[in-house]
Design a protein around this motif. Structure first.
Motif, PDB file in Angstrom:
ATOM      1  N   LEU A 205       4.387 -17.206 -31.933  1.00  0.00           N
ATOM      2  CA  LEU A 205       4.265 -15.911 -31.258  1.00  0.00           C
ATOM      3  C   LEU A 205       3.194 -15.053 -31.924  1.00  0.00           C
ATOM      4  O   LEU A 205       2.366 -14.428 -31.246  1.00  0.00           O
ATOM      5  N   HIS A 208      -0.339 -16.312 -31.107  1.00  0.00           N
ATOM      6  CA  HIS A 208      -0.758 -16.046 -29.731  1.00  0.00           C
ATOM      7  C   HIS A 208      -0.961 -14.559 -29.466  1.00  0.00           C
ATOM      8  O   HIS A 208      -1.780 -14.194 -28.617  1.00  0.00           O
ATOM      9  N   VAL A 209      -0.255 -13.691 -30.159  1.00  0.00           N
ATOM     10  CA  VAL A 209      -0.583 -12.267 -30.067  1.00  0.00           C
ATOM     11  C   VAL A 209      -2.008 -12.039 -30.576  1.00  0.00           C
ATOM     12  O   VAL A 209      -2.807 -11.305 -29.968  1.00  0.00           O
ATOM     13  N   THR A 331       3.527 -12.256 -25.437  1.00  0.00           N
ATOM     14  CA  THR A 331       2.347 -12.249 -26.297  1.00  0.00           C
ATOM     15  C   THR A 331       1.108 -11.819 -25.522  1.00  0.00           C
ATOM     16  O   THR A 331       0.229 -11.149 -26.062  1.00  0.00           O
ATOM     17  N   TRP A 332       1.035 -12.199 -24.250  1.00  0.00           N
ATOM     18  CA  TRP A 332      -0.076 -11.760 -23.398  1.00  0.00           C
ATOM     19  C   TRP A 332      -0.017 -10.251 -23.190  1.00  0.00           C
ATOM     20  O   TRP A 332      -1.043  -9.559 -23.311  1.00  0.00           O
TER      21      TRP A 332
END
Length: 390
Positions: A205, A208-209, A331-332
């Motif tokens: 996580l 990806h952030v 995360t997006w």
């Protein structure tokens, strides 16, 4: 490809193709509602905060009431919230409606991802790839048609978006079956204790952030960089169009080429490409230079999209798939908030290019470092995945 996958792809396309309000929301608020840029920005931020909540809520609802029911709630709720936003007059009403739109308009995404995650592992990569392709094709349609239709009034955009949400709900109702694993115990499994023990998931996580922060800042800094270089809106639109065209053309090819590759390697190289492309854009001059930078980070974007869904699906215990996919989607959304803030600040400091280059290398190294743990998790039986650690 399964009937479920094609049905979800059709739903994603309709939802995105009819999603014409968001791109023109600032213009609607400033030109038709006569809000100040600051007030309009606050409304957009409210929608973004609601969007973060929708990812978590969509994952939780997907595990509690089912994937299909969550998508129905999301699309119908989005239609109601969009109608409320289009008819709201006072700033508090507009702000509240914007939060409602944010909370509902993305509920379908974690639920749809969980439905694909419920498929056998060998089918997931192509299924996730098709959904990404369909959503981006729909987005390309939306960006073209919205600019034309806006000439006839922003109110028309709201009603088109409402209609698209209802049509998407109808497609879910008629075509999408429920895929949630059966058994009452599965719906009561608490997320937090498992997540806090799952250091691999937490690390993924965080990575990806970071990736989405680097990637999504480009959509804020690119127009500023091109304007400073003396290029107008038409040049920016043409360069940005390359992103959508490349995705529509190359995504199906990428799925075939990358499906059998090691997922960690694909993700690591893709993050490196995004960092390199963003860094190149920060020092480019002329339309050709910016176009090359966009094509480079688009290749990275495609690579991430090919393996994003199945990677997180492999990490998730079966009873927590909806919530794990909701966290992955978040995360997006977090990157969409952090990216513009970080990008503009770094641009003002004159260090955007070096930062993106270093960030790409760091993300590459972090993704490669997690590769052995990801391979062990993928090889482990599903029942052994709860509480797994790096």
């Amino acid at each position: 490809m399964t009937k479920l996958t094609w049905s979800l792809a059709a739903t994603y396309f309709v939802g995105r193709a009819g999603g014409v309000v968001r791109s023109f929301l600032v213009l609607y608020l400033t030109q038709e509602k006569h809000l100040s840029p600051t007030s309009a920005g606050a409304v957009v931020a409210a929608l973004g905060l609601g969007d973060i909540g929708s990812q978590l809520l969509g994952g939780w609802l997907g595990d509690r009431i089912g994937r299909r029911n969550t998508m129905l709630v999301g699309f119908v709720g989005a239609a109601l919230a969009l109608a409320a936003l289009g008819s709201a007059e006072s700033l508090p009403e507009i702000w509240a409606a914007a939060v409602g739109v944010g909370l509902t308009i993305e509920l379908f995404r974690p639920a749809g991802s969980a439905a694909v995650a419920d498929l056998p592992a060998r089918q997931r990569i192509r299924a996730f790839g098709l959904l990404f392709w369909a959503a981006n094709l729909g987005f390309s349609v939306a960006t073209v048609t919205a600019g034309v239709l806006a000439r006839y009034g922003y109110g028309l955009l709201f009603w088109i978006n409402v209609a698209a949400s209802l049509v998407a709900a109808l497609l879910v109702w008629l075509l999408v079956p429920e895929t949630r694993p059966a058994g009452p115990a599965r719906t009561r499994q608490p997320l937090l204790p498992v997540l806090l023990r799952d250091r691999l998931m937490l690390a993924m996580l965080a990575i990806h952030v970071g990736y989405f922060t680097v990637f999504l800042q480009t959509f804020t800094t690119l127009p500023l960089l091109m304007t400073a270089d003396g290029l107008g809106p038409s040049a920016y639109g043409a360069v940005l169009a390359l992103n959508g065209i490349a995705i529509v053309v190359l995504q199906p090819v990428a799925v075939r080429l990358l499906a059998g590759r090691d997922g960690s390697t694909v993700s690591a190289v893709s993050m490196l490409l995004v960092g390199a492309g963003a860094a190149l854009g920060a020092v480019s001059h002329g339309t050709a230079g910016f176009a090359v930078s966009v094509l480079i980070w688009t290749l990275g974007q495609i690579g991430i999209a090919v393996r994003f869904g199945d990677t997180f699906a492999d990490l998730a215990p079966a009873e927590l798939r909806g919530r794990y996919m909701g966290l992955a989607s978040t995360t997006w959304s977090v990157g969409a908030v952090l990216g513009p803030l970080a990008g503009t600040a770094l641009l003002d400091l004159g260090v955007l290019g070096p930062f993106c280059a270093v960030a790409g290398i760091a993300l590459f190294a972090a993704a490669r470092a997690l590769a052995p743990a990801l391979r062990r998790r993928t090889a482990a039986p599903d029942n052994d995945r709860e509480g797994a650690v790096v």
